[in-house]
Design a protein around this motif. Structure first.
Motif, PDB file in Angstrom:
ATOM      1  N   LEU A  64     -42.099 100.577  14.085  1.00  0.00           N
ATOM      2  CA  LEU A  64     -42.218 100.908  12.866  1.00  0.00           C
ATOM      3  C   LEU A  64     -41.067 101.348  12.110  1.00  0.00           C
ATOM      4  N   CYS A  65     -40.419 102.343  12.741  1.00  0.00           N
ATOM      5  CA  CYS A  65     -39.066 102.841  12.424  1.00  0.00           C
ATOM      6  C   CYS A  65     -38.161 101.649  11.671  1.00  0.00           C
ATOM      7  N   LEU A  66     -38.373 100.400  12.471  1.00  0.00           N
ATOM      8  CA  LEU A  66     -37.666  99.319  12.014  1.00  0.00           C
ATOM      9  C   LEU A  66     -38.228  98.716  10.831  1.00  0.00           C
ATOM     10  N   ALA A  67     -39.476  98.411  11.005  1.00  0.00           N
ATOM     11  CA  ALA A  67     -40.121  97.659  10.338  1.00  0.00           C
ATOM     12  C   ALA A  67     -40.514  98.280   8.869  1.00  0.00           C
ATOM     13  N   VAL A  68     -41.041  99.406   9.063  1.00  0.00           N
ATOM     14  CA  VAL A  68     -41.411  99.954   7.681  1.00  0.00           C
ATOM     15  C   VAL A  68     -40.423  99.901   6.723  1.00  0.00           C
ATOM     16  N   PRO A  69     -39.324 100.567   6.922  1.00  0.00           N
ATOM     17  CA  PRO A  69     -38.348 100.466   5.650  1.00  0.00           C
ATOM     18  C   PRO A  69     -37.663  99.302   5.332  1.00  0.00           C
ATOM     19  N   ILE A  70     -37.634  98.238   6.094  1.00  0.00           N
ATOM     20  CA  ILE A  70     -37.004  96.945   5.950  1.00  0.00           C
ATOM     21  C   ILE A  70     -38.068  96.341   4.983  1.00  0.00           C
ATOM     22  N   GLY A  71     -39.568  96.382   5.715  1.00  0.00           N
ATOM     23  CA  GLY A  71     -40.537  95.578   4.972  1.00  0.00           C
ATOM     24  C   GLY A  71     -40.891  96.305   3.617  1.00  0.00           C
ATOM     25  N   LEU A  72     -40.820  97.527   3.404  1.00  0.00           N
ATOM     26  CA  LEU A  72     -40.973  98.241   2.090  1.00  0.00           C
ATOM     27  C   LEU A  72     -39.941  97.750   1.283  1.00  0.00           C
ATOM     28  N   MET A  73     -38.515  97.946   1.630  1.00  0.00           N
ATOM     29  CA  MET A  73     -37.771  97.447   0.587  1.00  0.00           C
ATOM     30  C   MET A  73     -37.886  96.195   0.204  1.00  0.00           C
ATOM     31  N   ALA A  74     -38.247  95.071   0.983  1.00  0.00           N
ATOM     32  CA  ALA A  74     -38.422  93.808   0.800  1.00  0.00           C
ATOM     33  C   ALA A  74     -39.367  93.416  -0.011  1.00  0.00           C
ATOM     34  N   ALA A  75     -40.865  94.364   0.098  1.00  0.00           N
ATOM     35  CA  ALA A  75     -41.721  94.382  -0.743  1.00  0.00           C
ATOM     36  C   ALA A  75     -41.472  94.746  -2.332  1.00  0.00           C
ATOM     37  N   ILE A  76     -40.694  95.717  -2.248  1.00  0.00           N
ATOM     38  CA  ILE A  76     -40.051  96.013  -3.546  1.00  0.00           C
ATOM     39  C   ILE A  76     -39.386  95.038  -4.006  1.00  0.00           C
ATOM     40  N   PHE A  77     -38.481  94.305  -3.505  1.00  0.00           N
ATOM     41  CA  PHE A  77     -37.870  93.127  -3.961  1.00  0.00           C
ATOM     42  C   PHE A  77     -38.998  92.032  -4.319  1.00  0.00           C
ATOM     43  N   THR A  78     -39.760  91.695  -3.345  1.00  0.00           N
ATOM     44  CA  THR A  78     -40.758  90.436  -4.003  1.00  0.00           C
ATOM     45  C   THR A  78     -41.661  90.869  -5.129  1.00  0.00           C
ATOM     46  N   SER A  79     -42.005  92.235  -5.243  1.00  0.00           N
ATOM     47  CA  SER A  79     -42.875  92.580  -6.373  1.00  0.00           C
ATOM     48  C   SER A  79     -42.153  92.945  -7.606  1.00  0.00           C
ATOM     49  N   GLU A  80     -41.077  93.559  -7.483  1.00  0.00           N
ATOM     50  CA  GLU A  80     -40.480  94.218  -8.414  1.00  0.00           C
ATOM     51  C   GLU A  80     -39.174  93.501  -9.233  1.00  0.00           C
ATOM     52  N   ILE A  81     -38.452  92.729  -8.453  1.00  0.00           N
ATOM     53  CA  ILE A  81     -37.452  92.115  -8.597  1.00  0.00           C
ATOM     54  C   ILE A  81     -37.123  90.834  -8.730  1.00  0.00           C
ATOM     55  N   LEU A  82     -38.079  90.200  -7.837  1.00  0.00           N
ATOM     56  CA  LEU A  82     -38.273  88.837  -7.808  1.00  0.00           C
ATOM     57  C   LEU A  82     -38.763  88.052  -8.936  1.00  0.00           C
ATOM     58  N   ASN A  83     -38.644  87.045  -9.380  1.00  0.00           N
ATOM     59  CA  ASN A  83     -39.311  86.285 -10.517  1.00  0.00           C
ATOM     60  C   ASN A  83     -40.590  85.997 -10.017  1.00  0.00           C
ATOM     61  N   PRO A  84     -41.673  86.371 -10.788  1.00  0.00           N
ATOM     62  CA  PRO A  84     -42.960  86.133 -10.497  1.00  0.00           C
ATOM     63  C   PRO A  84     -43.399  84.908 -10.057  1.00  0.00           C
ATOM     64  N   MET A  85     -42.751  83.646 -10.434  1.00  0.00           N
ATOM     65  CA  MET A  85     -43.029  82.696 -10.131  1.00  0.00           C
ATOM     66  C   MET A  85     -42.799  82.344  -8.748  1.00  0.00           C
ATOM     67  N   TRP A  86     -41.988  83.077  -7.970  1.00  0.00           N
ATOM     68  CA  TRP A  86     -41.735  82.865  -6.651  1.00  0.00           C
ATOM     69  C   TRP A  86     -42.721  83.770  -5.549  1.00  0.00           C
ATOM     70  N   ARG A  87     -43.368  84.500  -6.265  1.00  0.00           N
ATOM     71  CA  ARG A  87     -44.142  85.211  -5.695  1.00  0.00           C
ATOM     72  C   ARG A  87     -45.360  84.680  -4.610  1.00  0.00           C
ATOM     73  N   ALA A  88     -45.823  83.856  -5.201  1.00  0.00           N
ATOM     74  CA  ALA A  88     -46.808  83.135  -4.583  1.00  0.00           C
ATOM     75  C   ALA A  88     -46.235  82.340  -3.261  1.00  0.00           C
ATOM     76  N   PRO A  89     -45.375  81.230  -3.605  1.00  0.00           N
ATOM     77  CA  PRO A  89     -44.703  80.817  -2.344  1.00  0.00           C
ATOM     78  C   PRO A  89     -44.187  81.735  -1.188  1.00  0.00           C
ATOM     79  N   VAL A  90     -43.654  82.912  -1.473  1.00  0.00           N
ATOM     80  CA  VAL A  90     -43.177  83.861  -0.703  1.00  0.00           C
ATOM     81  C   VAL A  90     -44.514  84.431   0.008  1.00  0.00           C
ATOM     82  N   LYS A  91     -45.446  84.626  -0.735  1.00  0.00           N
ATOM     83  CA  LYS A  91     -46.663  85.164   0.002  1.00  0.00           C
ATOM     84  C   LYS A  91     -47.190  84.114   1.269  1.00  0.00           C
ATOM     85  N   SER A  92     -47.090  82.982   0.722  1.00  0.00           N
ATOM     86  CA  SER A  92     -47.748  81.971   1.782  1.00  0.00           C
ATOM     87  C   SER A  92     -46.896  81.969   2.908  1.00  0.00           C
ATOM     88  N   VAL A  93     -45.441  81.984   2.559  1.00  0.00           N
ATOM     89  CA  VAL A  93     -44.304  81.875   4.037  1.00  0.00           C
ATOM     90  C   VAL A  93     -44.781  83.070   4.884  1.00  0.00           C
TER      91      VAL A  93
END
Ligand SMILES: Nc1ncnc2c1ncn2[C@@H]1O[C@H](COP(=O)(O)OP(=O)(O)OP(=O)(O)O)[C@@H](O)[C@H]1O
Ligand SMILES: [Mg+2]
Lengths: 270, 285, 283
Positions: free
Chosen positions: B70-99
Motif C-alpha cells: 500500500l505504501c508503494l502503490a497508493v501514492p503512485i496510483g493516486l498521482m497517476a489517477a490525478i494525471f489520467t483524470s485531470e491532466i490527460l486529454n479526455p480523449m485518451w481516458r477510455a483507452p487508458v482505462k481499458s489497458v
C-alpha cells in the motif's frame, strides 16, 4: 432609477483603454466542428454594467467564458482572433492563467459553494495569494460579506457549512468569494437565474453598488433586469453580435429590427 | 408458475447456502485447533512436530507485505489517477482505462512467475542476499498487482466530482495543484478511501504470487522491520501446507483457523467498501 | 515564478512521473510475458502433450483442461446466478432481506480465492468423498463466479423501466410470463457480460483448484466428471517451482502467454459486450 450611461455614443475610432477595458477583434470559437462564435467584435466599457443578451444558445456563456479562459478546459474548444484586456491579449500574453483570473473574476449561473465553512469559502481564492494573519482573515470575511449584504444574515454562523445557506445566499457568497480576490473585471453568467426574485433584486442592488469600482459583464435572459441596471447592452444572436451600444440607444432607438423585436418582445427569429 | 417460483427461490437459497456453508465449514474445522491450543494459537512458534501452532508470524507477514504494497502503490496510483483524470486529454481516458483493466486481469500466477524470474533476482543482487525471496520482494510484487485497481478506482472517484467545482476553483485563480488538493481530493475522499480498502482486501487475500516470492519461513524477522528477510503470510502458508497436512488433524485445523481469520478480515473490508461506494453513487446521481 | 507556480509545476511533474512509472511497469510486464512466451511458442508446443514433468513437450491437455473447468463452471453457475438476480430484483420486497442479500453477495465476492480451495477440499473432497476431480474444480470456480454474474445481471434487470412491467401486467401476463417474455430477454446481455468478466478471472485462478481438481502430470482428457484434470495455471505453478531448470522455466513462459491470451479473449469480449449493453440500455 436611471443610472447615467458612461458613454453616450459608441465611438467608431480607436478606443482608449481607460474607457474600453475589454475588447475583442474577430473572435471565433469552435467546439469540435460546431462554429459557435463568429467574428465577434465587442467593446466593454470600463466601470459600469454591460449586459449581454440574446436567445438561448446564442453563445453568451461561451463569450464570457472565453474572456477568462475557463473554456480552455472544454474538450474540443478552439479559438481564433483576439480578446484584449487593458492592452494585453488574453490568449497570448498570459502564460500563467492564474494571473489572468485574479484580474478577471467569474460567477456562474448555479451557485457553487465548496463543502466548507462560510468563512473558508469567502477566503478560498485570496488565501492562496498570500499568507493571511488571523486579523486579516476576519477583516476580509466581514468586508466581503458586507459588500454582498450577507454579513447581517450570516455573521453569527461563519463556521457553519456553506451548503446550509439558501440558494440566493449561496450565490451572494459566491460573489463575495470572487470579490475577495479583488479582480478588475467581474464576469457574471446569469447570476440571478437560479435564485428567488427577492435575492435576485438584492444581487441587482449589489451590482449597482459595485459598478463604481468594477467593470461588470452580465449575461442575462431577464430583459426587465437589463433595462433596470444596464449601462451598455450587447445583443448576441446565433453566434454573432447584432448590435451593441449604450442602453438608451439600444432600447429606444436600435438600428436593427432584430434588436428591437428582441428587446421589446424577447423574441428572435434568428 | 409454481415451478418458476420454485426455481427462482431455489437459486436464491442455493446462493445463500453457499455463503453460509463456507463460513460454517471453516468454523467447524477450525474448532479442533482452538480446543487443543486455545490462546497458544497467538504465539510465535509454528512447529507441527511439537504440536506448536502459533499463527502470529503469518499474521505479521500478511500485515507487513500489505503495508509495503500500500505504501508503494497508493501514492503512485493516486498521482497517476490525478494525471489520467485531470491532466490527460479526455480523449485518451477510455483507452487508458481499458489497458488498466487488462493489466488488472493478468492472473496472479503469472505475476508470481515474473516475481521469481526477475524481482527476486533483482532484490537478491541489489542487497547482496543469499536469496532474493523476501518480504520486500512480495510487497513490491503486490504493489504492482494492486496498482491498476487503485488507479482505476481513484480515477473514477476524481472523475465523478462535478465539473462545476473545477471551473469555480479555476475562476478563483487557483492552480491545478490547488484545485486537486483543496477541492477535488476532499470531495472524492470517501471514494478514494473505498478504493484503498478494496486494494487492501485484495492484497491480504493474494496467494500465488506472494507464495512464490516470500521465501516461506514461519518467523518474524529479527529485527522485525527487516523486510529483507524471508517471511510467511497467511495465504502463502495455506497454499504451501494445506495439501500436506492430514484432514482432521490439529495441524490442518490450525491452518483452517488462519483461513477463517483471513476471511473475517477480507469479508468485512469488502462489505465495508461496497457500502462506501453505494452511498457515494447515490450522492452523485 | 511564484512559489505557487513552482509547486504546481512540481505537482504536474510528479503526476507525470507516476504515470510514467506505471507505463514503464506495463510495458515491462507485457513485454516480458510476450517476449519470453514467444520464444517457446510454436504449433508443436500448443498441440502436444507435456512430458518430462512439463520441462519438455507441449501444453495441449492443459489448455483443454482449463477450458473444461471453466465451461463446466459456466454451465453450473448461469442458472443459479440468473435466478438469484431475478429473485433480488423482482421478488424481494423487504429492505432488510435486500440488505441481507447484498451482504451475502459481497461477502462471497470478498472471500480470498485460496479459501475457496480449502472449502472445496474439506467439503467436497473429504466430507462428500468426491476425490480430486474436474467436477469439484468447476463447482468451486462456479461459486467464485457467482457474485459477479449476479451483480451484472441484477443491474441490467433492474435498469429495465417499471413501465415495461406494468404494460405487460396490463396485457394480462402473469409474473412468470413477464419474467420470461420481458425481463429475461432484456437482461440476457447483462448476464453474458457478467459471465465473460467472471470467466476472464476464473480461467487464471490457481489457488482454488490446486488442492481439489488438478493433478500435475500423466493426465490427458478426464474420462469422467470425477477424474482429475490438468490446467494451465497449476502447470505454470509447478514449472515455476522448478525455476532452476531452464527448460521448465521456458515452458512456464509459453504457458503464461497462452493463459494470458485466453484471459484477453474473455476480457475483450466482456468489454465489447459491455459497450453493446450500454448501447441497448440507451435505446
Ligand atoms: N461543451 C460544449 N461542447 C459542445 N458544444 C457546446 C458546449 N457548450 C456549449 N455548446 C454549444 O454552443 C452553443 C452556445 O452555447 P452557450 O452556452 O454559449 O449559449 P448561451 O447563449 O449561454 O445559452 P443559454 O442562454 O441557454 O445559457 C450552443 O449551441 C451549445 O449547444
Ligand atoms: Mg449560458
Amino acid at each position: 432609477m436611471t443610472p447615467t450611461p458612461l458613454l453616450k455614443v459608441v465611438p467608431v475610432s480607436e478606443p482608449e483603454f481607460a474607457e474600453w477595458s475589454v475588447h475583442s477583434e474577430d473572435f471565433n470559437v469552435w467546439y469540435r466542428d460546431a462554429h459557435i462564435l463568429n467574428d465577434i467584435n465587442v467593446r466593454f466599457p470600463a466601470k459600469g454594467i454591460t449586459c449581454i443578451v440574446g436567445p438561448s444558445g446564442s453563445g453568451k456563456s461561451t463569450l464570457i467564458r472565453s474572456i477568462n479562459r475557463i473554456n480552455d478546459e472544454v474538450p474540443g474548444f478552439l479559438s481564433r482572433g483576439s480578446i484584449s484586456f487593458n492592452g494585453k491579449d488574453v490568449y497570448t500574453d498570459y502564460k500563467d492563467l492564474t494571473i489572468l483570473r485574479t484580474e478577471i473574476g467569474m460567477v456562474f449561473q448555479k451557485p457553487c459553494v465548496f463543502p466548507k465553512s462560510i468563512s473558508e469559502n469567502v477566503l478560498f481564492g485570496v488565501a492562496k495569494t498570500r499568507k493571511l494573519s488571523r486579523a486579516e482573515r476576519l477583516i476580509l470575511v466581514e468586508e466581503n460579506l458586507r459588500a454582498v449584504s450577507l454579513w447581517k444574515e450570516v455573521s453569527y454562523r461563519l463556521d457553519d457549512s456553506a451548503t446550509s445557506l439558501s440558494l440566493g445566499q449561496q450565490q451572494r457568497l459566491c460573489i463575495a468569494r470572487t470579490l475577495a480576490v479583488k479582480p478588475k473585471i467581474l464576469l457574471l453568467d446569469e447570476p440571478t437565474a437560479s435564485v428567488d426574485p427577492v435575492s435576485g433584486r438584492a444581487i441587482e442592488e449589489l451590482l449597482l453598488k459595485l459598478k463604481k469600482d468594477y467593470t461588470i459583464l452580465l449575461v442575462t435572459h431577464d430583459l426587465q433586469q437589463t433595462k433596470r441596471i444596464a449601462d451598455h447592452i450587447v445583443f448576441l444572436c446565433d453566434g454573432e453580435v447584432i448590435e451593441q451600444g449604450d442602453k438608451a440607444k439600444m432600447v429606444t432607438n436600435p438600428e436593427h429590427q432584430k434588436t428591437k423585436t428582441y428587446l421589446s418582445d424577447s423574441f428572435c427569429e434568428c | 408458475m409454481r415451478i418458476s417460483r420454485l426455481y427462482i427461490a431455489g437459486s436464491a437459497i442455493v446462493s445463500a447456502i453457499i455463503v453460509l456453508l463456507i463460513f460454517v465449514t471453516l468454523i467447524v474445522n477450525s474448532s479442533a485447533a482452538v480446543a487443543a491450543n486455545g490462546f497458544h494459537l497467538f504465539t510465535y512458534e509454528w512447529n507441527p512436530a511439537k504440536d506448536q501452532f502459533g499463527v502470529l508470524p503469518m499474521i505479521f507477514g500478511s500485515g507487513a507485505v500489505t503495508i509495503i504494497a500500500l505504501c508503494l502503490a497508493v501514492p503512485i496510483g493516486l498521482m497517476a489517477a490525478i494525471f489520467t483524470s485531470e491532466i490527460l486529454n479526455p480523449m485518451w481516458r477510455a483507452p487508458v482505462k481499458s489497458v488498466l483493466e487488462i493489466l488488472a486481469g493478468i492472473p496472479s500466477i503469472i505475476y508470481g512467475l515474473i516475481g521469481i524470474a526477475f524481482f527476486s533476482v533483482w532484490v537478491g543482487d541489489l542487497f547482496d542476499l543469499q536469496s532474493g525471496r523476501t518480504i520486500l520482494t512480495a510487497g513490491l510484487l503486490l504493489a504492482i498487482m494492486i496498482l491498476p485497481t487503485i488507479i482505476t478506482l481513484c480515477d473514477d472517484a476524481l472523475h465523478n466530482v462535478p465539473q462545476k467545482y473545477r471551473e469555480t476553483a479555476a475562476g478563483l485563480a487557483l492552480y491545478k495543484y490547488e484545485i486537486v488538493k483543496d477541492v477535488l481530493l476532499p470531495i472524492a475522499k470517501a471514494d478514494i478511501n473505498g478504493a484503498v480498502l478494496l486494494a487492501l482486501g485484495r492484497a491480504l487475500g493474494e496467494t500465488m504470487a506472494v507464495m512464490l516470492v516470500i521465501g516461506s519461513i514461519d518467523r518474524v524477522p529479527e529485527p522485525f522491520y527487516n523486510a529483507l528477510s524471508a517471511g510467511q503470510t497467511i495465504t502463502s502458508k495455506l497454499g504451501r501446507e494445506v495439501a500436506e497436512s492430514a484432514f482432521g488433524s490439529v495441524h490442518f485445523s490450525a491452518l483452517i483457523f488462519m483461513s477463517l481469520l483471513l476471511v473475517a478480515i477480507t469479508v468485512s473490508l469488502t462489505s465495508l467498501t461496497q457500502f462506501y461506494f453505494k452511498q457515494e453513487q447515490r450522492l452523485v446521481e | 515564478m511564484s512559489n505557487r507556480s513552482i509547486a504546481n509545476t512540481a505537482f504536474v511533474f510528479l503526476s507525470r512521473l507516476a504515470t510514467g512509472i506505471c507505463g514503464f511497469i506495463l510495458v515491462f510486464l507485457i513485454g516480458v510475458i510476450v517476449w519470453n512466451g514467444m520464444n517457446s511458442m510454436n504449433i508443436q508446443f500448443l498441440l502436444s502433450e507435456a512430458s518430462n514433468f512439463g520441462a519438455s513437450g507441449g501444453i495441449l491437455y492443459q489448455i483443454v483442461g482449463s477450458l473444461l473447468l471453466v465451461v463446466m463452471a459456466s454451465v453450473l453457475v448461469m442458472p443459479v446466478a440468473i435466478g438469484t438476480a431475478l429473485f433480488k430484483s423482482e421478488y424481494i420486497t423487504s429492505p432488510a432481506l435486500f440488505r441481507l442479500s447484498s451482504i451475502l453477495i459481497y461477502s462471497l465476492n470478498g472471500i480470498p480465492s485460496v479459501t475457496f480451495g480449502i472449502f472445496g477440499l474439506i467439503f467436497f473432497v473429504n466430507i462428500l468423498g468426491t476425490g480430486i476431480s474436474w467436477f469439484v474444480g468447476s463447482i468451486i470456480l462456479a461459486m467464485m463466479m457467482l457474485p459477479t454474474i449476479v451483480l451484472t445481471t441484477y443491474q441490467s434487470v433492474n435498469s429495465i423501466p417499471s413501465s415495461y412491467r406494468e404494460n405487460a401486467y396490463a396485457l394480462g401476463l402473469n409474473k412468470w410470463q413477464v419474467i420470461v417474455k420481458v425481463l429475461l430477454p432484456q437482461s440476457f446481455h447483462g448476464a453474458v457480460t457478467g459471465l465473460l468478466i467472471a470467466l476472464a478471472r476464473a480461467i487464471g485462478e490457481t489457488a482454488p483448484i490446486m488442492f481439489i481438481a488438478t493433478a500435475f502430470s500423466g493426465i490427458t482428457v478426464p474420462g469422467s466428471l470425477f477424474d482429475p484434470v490438468v490446467s494451465l495455471p497449476t502447470h505454470i505453478l509447478a514449472l515455476a517451482q522448478q525455476a532452476t531448470n531452464e527448460a521448465a522455466l521456458q515452458n512456464a513462459w509459453g504457458s503464461s502467454l497462452v493463459l494470458l491470451s485466453l484471459v484477453l479473449v474473455f476480457s475483450v469480449s466482456a468489454l465489447l459486450s459491455r459497450l453493446r449493453l450500454k448501447e441497448i440500455s440507451q435505446r
